[in-house]
Design an enzyme around this catalytic site. Structure first.
Site, mmCIF file in Angstrom:
data_model
loop_
_atom_site.group_PDB
_atom_site.id
_atom_site.type_symbol
_atom_site.label_atom_id
_atom_site.label_comp_id
_atom_site.label_asym_id
_atom_site.label_seq_id
_atom_site.Cartn_x
_atom_site.Cartn_y
_atom_site.Cartn_z
ATOM 1 N N SER A 193 10.511 56.529 -48.770
ATOM 2 C CA SER A 193 9.771 55.794 -47.752
ATOM 3 C C SER A 193 10.572 55.812 -46.455
ATOM 4 O O SER A 193 11.808 55.890 -46.478
ATOM 5 C CB SER A 193 9.550 54.343 -48.194
ATOM 6 O OG SER A 193 9.060 53.546 -47.134
ATOM 7 N N TYR A 206 13.031 46.575 -51.752
ATOM 8 C CA TYR A 206 12.199 47.786 -51.724
ATOM 9 C C TYR A 206 12.882 48.899 -50.950
ATOM 10 O O TYR A 206 13.003 50.028 -51.440
ATOM 11 C CB TYR A 206 10.838 47.472 -51.104
ATOM 12 C CG TYR A 206 9.997 48.701 -50.839
ATOM 13 C CD1 TYR A 206 9.348 49.353 -51.884
ATOM 14 C CD2 TYR A 206 9.855 49.213 -49.542
ATOM 15 C CE1 TYR A 206 8.585 50.488 -51.645
ATOM 16 C CE2 TYR A 206 9.103 50.349 -49.303
ATOM 17 C CZ TYR A 206 8.464 50.977 -50.352
ATOM 18 O OH TYR A 206 7.710 52.097 -50.118
#
Length: 318
Positions: A193, A206
């Site tokens: 990401s 995350y």
């Protein structure tokens, strides 16, 4: 005498500095144009996906980016193994792919948050298949941006993020990579990401898990390049998926099909990429701001995240 020569010396230094700066600017622009436009268009060093093997394995395959990869690879006439947690969705996607692209499909029902014996079961189902491509797509994020100590059910959510984002990538590579090494061909795409590359407050666990994916992919690529195995780390920004909770696609948040259409052309060309040029621009702007003032870039991102958090909390109330 030295005073007479000093202007010439300063002029020479000025010219040298201009040349050096000009070279770095040219190099930067050339790399942006080459890697984002020329190389994918001309397929320079691109991998022929059909020659990697007969099967592609995709985790998190029933929605979003995973489903888009499954459809795109089936279009390239690879047989598809779909791995996800919902039997009904797996059946639906497998039927759609078989009917539309006339390839074989297999499904493996797996909940990656429940690690008990799941990888033994996956290994058993994949045994003997000529797997050319592995897309490690399954992942989990926060329900909404939140401060580390304030997230509801944080123990369960943080534990599941580690299981889905870190353990799944590691264990799927352990299962699939030996066959690729034996055959001396294959492609692994690990989905990270942009959160791994830019400041990501209110998404700390995350973003840290996605940083693992980035570093793991980088070093795995170096280890297994000698076997003609391509390991790519994909670092997308927002895509209009259920996970991002973005319902309508935009230029900056494309549909999964649009994103994968562009990202898949980078396999073999970029070992690490956002896969989508607007996301590359976004990362570049944030890095530029961070170089000028780390406090400013973090302030902007914190403001953005707290605004998203506030909207999510308001929706919960209503």
């Amino acid at each position: 005498m030295s005073g007479e020569h000093s202007p010439r010396v300063m002029d020479s230094i000025g010219i040298l500095c201009t040349v050096v700066v000009g070279f770095w600017v040219f190099r930067f622009i050339f790399r942006v144009v080459y890697y984002n436009f020329l190389a994918p268009l001309l397929k320079i060093n691109a991998v022929n996906l059909r020659e990697t093997g007969k099967w592609a394995v995709i985790t998190g395959a029933t929605d979003g980016i995973g489903k888009a990869y499954a459809e795109t690879l089936a279009k390239n006439k690879l047989n598809i193994v779909l791995i996800s947690r919902t039997q009904a969705k797996l059946n639906d996607v497998a039927t759609q792919i078989t009917q539309k692209f006339n390839v074989e499909t297999k499904i493996i029902v797996t909940d990656f948050t429940n690690v008990t014996d799941i990888y033994h079961n996956i290994d058993k189902h994949l045994h003997g298949l000529d797997i050319g491509i592995l897309i490690n797509n399954v992942g989990m994020s926060y329900p909404y941006p939140e401060y580390f100590l304030d997230l509801k059910n944080k123990e369960e959510i943080y534990d599941n993020i580690v299981k889905c984002n870190i353990l799944s990538v590691t264990n799927m590579c352990k299962i699939v990579l030996p066959g690729m090494v034996e055959r001396k061909r294959g492609v692994i795409v690990n989905i990270s990401s942009t959160a791994a590359q830019i400041p990501s407050p209110l998404l700390s666990v995350y973003s840290a898990s996605k940083s693992f994916v980035e570093k793991f992919s980088e070093d795995l690529a170096a280890e297994y390049n000698r076997f003609d195995i391509t390991v790519q780390c994909l670092l997308p920004g927002y895509v209009a998926t259920n996970m991002s909770k973005i319902k309508s696609s935009t230029w900056m948040a494309p549909s999964p099909n649009k994103f994968v259409e562009e990202a898949i052309t980078t396999i073999g060309i970029r070992e690490k990429t956002t896969g989508y040029f607007p996301h590359t621009l976004l990362v570049g702007v944030i890095h530029f701001l961070d170089a000028i003032s780390p406090r400013l870039s973090r302030w902007i991102i914190v403001r953005t995240m707290t605004n998203i958090r506030a909207r999510a909390l308001r929706r919960q109330i209503h």
